[in-house]
Design a protein around this motif. Structure first.
Motif, PDB file in Angstrom:
ATOM      1  N   TRP A  34      -5.931 -34.119  33.767  1.00  0.00           N
ATOM      2  CA  TRP A  34      -5.334 -34.246  35.104  1.00  0.00           C
ATOM      3  C   TRP A  34      -5.052 -35.702  35.435  1.00  0.00           C
ATOM      4  CZ3 TRP A  34      -8.154 -36.820  38.993  1.00  0.00           C
ATOM      5  CH2 TRP A  34      -7.531 -36.850  40.240  1.00  0.00           C
ATOM      6  N   TYR A  35      -6.010 -36.573  35.158  1.00  0.00           N
ATOM      7  CA  TYR A  35      -5.836 -37.993  35.478  1.00  0.00           C
ATOM      8  C   TYR A  35      -4.688 -38.600  34.678  1.00  0.00           C
ATOM      9  CZ  TYR A  35      -6.907 -42.927  36.125  1.00  0.00           C
ATOM     10  OH  TYR A  35      -6.821 -44.274  36.422  1.00  0.00           O
ATOM     11  N   ALA A  36      -4.521 -38.160  33.434  1.00  0.00           N
ATOM     12  CA  ALA A  36      -3.479 -38.711  32.571  1.00  0.00           C
ATOM     13  C   ALA A  36      -2.082 -38.399  33.096  1.00  0.00           C
ATOM     14  CB  ALA A  36      -3.634 -38.180  31.153  1.00  0.00           C
ATOM     15  N   GLN A  37      -1.930 -37.293  33.832  1.00  0.00           N
ATOM     16  CA  GLN A  37      -0.593 -36.939  34.310  1.00  0.00           C
ATOM     17  C   GLN A  37      -0.282 -37.520  35.695  1.00  0.00           C
ATOM     18  OE1 GLN A  37       0.086 -34.492  36.985  1.00  0.00           O
ATOM     19  NE2 GLN A  37      -2.099 -34.598  37.493  1.00  0.00           N
ATOM     20  N   LEU A  38      -1.238 -38.222  36.316  1.00  0.00           N
ATOM     21  CA  LEU A  38      -0.963 -38.896  37.575  1.00  0.00           C
ATOM     22  C   LEU A  38      -0.037 -40.089  37.327  1.00  0.00           C
ATOM     23  CD1 LEU A  38      -4.490 -38.909  39.291  1.00  0.00           C
ATOM     24  CD2 LEU A  38      -2.563 -37.389  39.774  1.00  0.00           C
ATOM     25  N   ASP A  39       0.906 -40.302  38.232  1.00  0.00           N
ATOM     26  CA  ASP A  39       1.938 -41.326  38.046  1.00  0.00           C
ATOM     27  C   ASP A  39       1.328 -42.730  38.055  1.00  0.00           C
ATOM     28  OD1 ASP A  39       4.182 -42.919  38.011  1.00  0.00           O
ATOM     29  OD2 ASP A  39       5.274 -41.740  39.496  1.00  0.00           O
ATOM     30  N   PRO A  40       1.379 -43.452  36.935  1.00  0.00           N
ATOM     31  CA  PRO A  40       0.804 -44.806  36.872  1.00  0.00           C
ATOM     32  C   PRO A  40       1.580 -45.834  37.695  1.00  0.00           C
ATOM     33  CG  PRO A  40       1.966 -44.313  34.833  1.00  0.00           C
ATOM     34  CD  PRO A  40       1.939 -43.036  35.626  1.00  0.00           C
ATOM     35  N   ARG A  41       2.780 -45.449  38.155  1.00  0.00           N
ATOM     36  CA  ARG A  41       3.558 -46.370  38.985  1.00  0.00           C
ATOM     37  C   ARG A  41       2.988 -46.483  40.394  1.00  0.00           C
ATOM     38  NH1 ARG A  41       9.369 -43.740  38.388  1.00  0.00           N
ATOM     39  NH2 ARG A  41       8.012 -41.928  38.789  1.00  0.00           N
ATOM     40  N   HIS A  42       2.052 -45.600  40.722  1.00  0.00           N
ATOM     41  CA  HIS A  42       1.400 -45.630  42.035  1.00  0.00           C
ATOM     42  C   HIS A  42      -0.115 -45.764  41.831  1.00  0.00           C
ATOM     43  CE1 HIS A  42       5.234 -44.496  43.804  1.00  0.00           C
ATOM     44  NE2 HIS A  42       5.322 -43.530  42.914  1.00  0.00           N
ATOM     45  N   PRO A  43      -0.575 -46.948  41.421  1.00  0.00           N
ATOM     46  CA  PRO A  43      -1.979 -47.120  41.039  1.00  0.00           C
ATOM     47  C   PRO A  43      -2.967 -46.881  42.176  1.00  0.00           C
ATOM     48  CG  PRO A  43      -0.865 -49.242  41.197  1.00  0.00           C
ATOM     49  CD  PRO A  43       0.199 -48.192  41.272  1.00  0.00           C
ATOM     50  N   THR A  44      -2.573 -47.218  43.411  1.00  0.00           N
ATOM     51  CA  THR A  44      -3.499 -47.016  44.530  1.00  0.00           C
ATOM     52  C   THR A  44      -3.720 -45.539  44.791  1.00  0.00           C
ATOM     53  OG1 THR A  44      -2.852 -49.114  45.562  1.00  0.00           O
ATOM     54  CG2 THR A  44      -3.928 -47.478  46.967  1.00  0.00           C
ATOM     55  N   ALA A  45      -2.632 -44.761  44.850  1.00  0.00           N
ATOM     56  CA  ALA A  45      -2.757 -43.314  45.065  1.00  0.00           C
ATOM     57  C   ALA A  45      -3.531 -42.670  43.917  1.00  0.00           C
ATOM     58  CB  ALA A  45      -1.372 -42.687  45.201  1.00  0.00           C
ATOM     59  N   ARG A  46      -3.283 -43.147  42.709  1.00  0.00           N
ATOM     60  CA  ARG A  46      -3.974 -42.615  41.534  1.00  0.00           C
ATOM     61  C   ARG A  46      -5.478 -42.859  41.628  1.00  0.00           C
ATOM     62  NH1 ARG A  46      -3.241 -44.489  35.291  1.00  0.00           N
ATOM     63  NH2 ARG A  46      -3.156 -42.432  34.315  1.00  0.00           N
TER      64      ARG A  46
ATOM     65  N   ASN B 297      -7.209 -43.562  44.372  1.00  0.00           N
ATOM     66  CA  ASN B 297      -7.753 -42.846  45.532  1.00  0.00           C
ATOM     67  C   ASN B 297      -7.964 -41.368  45.228  1.00  0.00           C
ATOM     68  OD1 ASN B 297      -7.863 -45.100  47.162  1.00  0.00           O
ATOM     69  ND2 ASN B 297      -5.901 -44.735  48.137  1.00  0.00           N
ATOM     70  N   ALA B 298      -7.007 -40.760  44.534  1.00  0.00           N
ATOM     71  CA  ALA B 298      -7.129 -39.340  44.192  1.00  0.00           C
ATOM     72  C   ALA B 298      -8.318 -39.107  43.267  1.00  0.00           C
ATOM     73  CB  ALA B 298      -5.837 -38.846  43.545  1.00  0.00           C
ATOM     74  N   TYR B 299      -8.450 -39.962  42.258  1.00  0.00           N
ATOM     75  CA  TYR B 299      -9.579 -39.815  41.343  1.00  0.00           C
ATOM     76  C   TYR B 299     -10.902 -40.039  42.075  1.00  0.00           C
ATOM     77  CZ  TYR B 299     -12.984 -40.626  37.704  1.00  0.00           C
ATOM     78  OH  TYR B 299     -14.117 -40.563  36.944  1.00  0.00           O
ATOM     79  N   GLY B 300     -10.954 -41.068  42.908  1.00  0.00           N
ATOM     80  CA  GLY B 300     -12.177 -41.348  43.645  1.00  0.00           C
ATOM     81  C   GLY B 300     -12.580 -40.200  44.548  1.00  0.00           C
ATOM     82  N   LEU B 301     -11.597 -39.551  45.189  1.00  0.00           N
ATOM     83  CA  LEU B 301     -11.911 -38.417  46.059  1.00  0.00           C
ATOM     84  C   LEU B 301     -12.411 -37.240  45.242  1.00  0.00           C
ATOM     85  CD1 LEU B 301     -11.951 -37.122  48.841  1.00  0.00           C
ATOM     86  CD2 LEU B 301      -9.527 -36.535  48.534  1.00  0.00           C
ATOM     87  N   LEU B 302     -11.757 -36.948  44.132  1.00  0.00           N
ATOM     88  CA  LEU B 302     -12.217 -35.852  43.271  1.00  0.00           C
ATOM     89  C   LEU B 302     -13.648 -36.110  42.804  1.00  0.00           C
ATOM     90  CD1 LEU B 302     -11.656 -33.298  41.543  1.00  0.00           C
ATOM     91  CD2 LEU B 302     -10.856 -34.834  39.737  1.00  0.00           C
ATOM     92  N   ARG B 303     -13.920 -37.316  42.356  1.00  0.00           N
ATOM     93  CA  ARG B 303     -15.263 -37.652  41.873  1.00  0.00           C
ATOM     94  C   ARG B 303     -16.303 -37.488  42.987  1.00  0.00           C
ATOM     95  NH1 ARG B 303     -15.602 -43.658  40.094  1.00  0.00           N
ATOM     96  NH2 ARG B 303     -15.325 -43.854  42.340  1.00  0.00           N
TER      97      ARG B 303
END
Length: 216
Positions: A78-90, A92-98
């Protein structure tokens, strides 16, 4: 919002805890995350951010997945398919999931947290910020209308955010002693303007106003 519906069900005693569902293996991540967010003592702006991250980035992948079926491999995919062009959103999303999965571990639903990608929650600034020189700042102050000069001067010399500046009242300014007391902040959530306390205790502070600004 779905969060309001969950809170209403809790109030009416018409809600089944994901903890109970998880004991039979039936609780999905979507159900767990709704309950988790409904019980978080967060400010409206933070709640709106969490809802957005869940809706856009997390629930499309994990919403219907039984929470105990989430594995480190699935998290990495899931993390690998998050858009790397938006590092903050990426990040934040991972941090919330964790964080949400950590709550499931704390409640004994999962043995270990499957979200354990090293460095995934770190945020790298997309570009370096350039600090204005004194001369550039003076040019800005000289060019703006007189009615806004005090706001810009306080923001520049006292390192205040716009939301803090917009929430200032006359009683927050102690010109006799040259101090501005920062006690509130303005945020916009879903098109609504909300005045509340700063996000953290560190945000509540008193800042010395430079003498040359007080004289103005």
């Amino acid at each position: 919002m779905w969060l309001s519906g969950v809170r209403t069900d809790i109030t009416r005693d018409n809600w089944t805890s994901p903890v109970v569902k998880s004991q039979t293996g039936a609780a999905t991540f979507g159900e767990w995350s709704e309950a988790w967010l409904a019980t978080r003592p967060v400010k409206p702006g933070t709640a709106a951010l969490y809802e957005s991250l869940l809706r856009v980035h997390i629930l499309p992948t994990f919403g219907d997945t039984t929470i105990t079926a989430i594995t480190p491999v699935r998290v990495r995919q899931w993390y690998a398919q998050l858009d790397p062009r938006h590092p903050t959103a990426r990040a934040n999303a991972y941090g919330l999931l964790r964080t949400i999965l950590a709550g499931a571990v704390d409640d004994g639903i999962m043995a270990v947290n499957p979200a354990r990608i090293k460095g995934a929650g770190g945020k790298k600034r997309a570009r370096e910020l350039r600090v204005l020189t004194i001369g550039e700042f003076k040019q800005i102050v000289a060019a703006i209308p007189e009615r806004y000069k005090a706001l810009v001067l306080l923001g520049g010399w006292c390192a205040m955010r716009f939301g803090e500046l917009a929430a200032l009242r006359r009683c927050d300014l102690d010109l006799k002693n040259g101090v501005v007391h920062i006690r509130r902040a303005v945020t916009t959530v879903g098109g609504r303007t909300i005045v509340g306390e700063p996000k953290s205790d560190a945000g509540r502070r008193s800042v010395t106003i430079p003498p040359h600004i007080v004289r103005r």
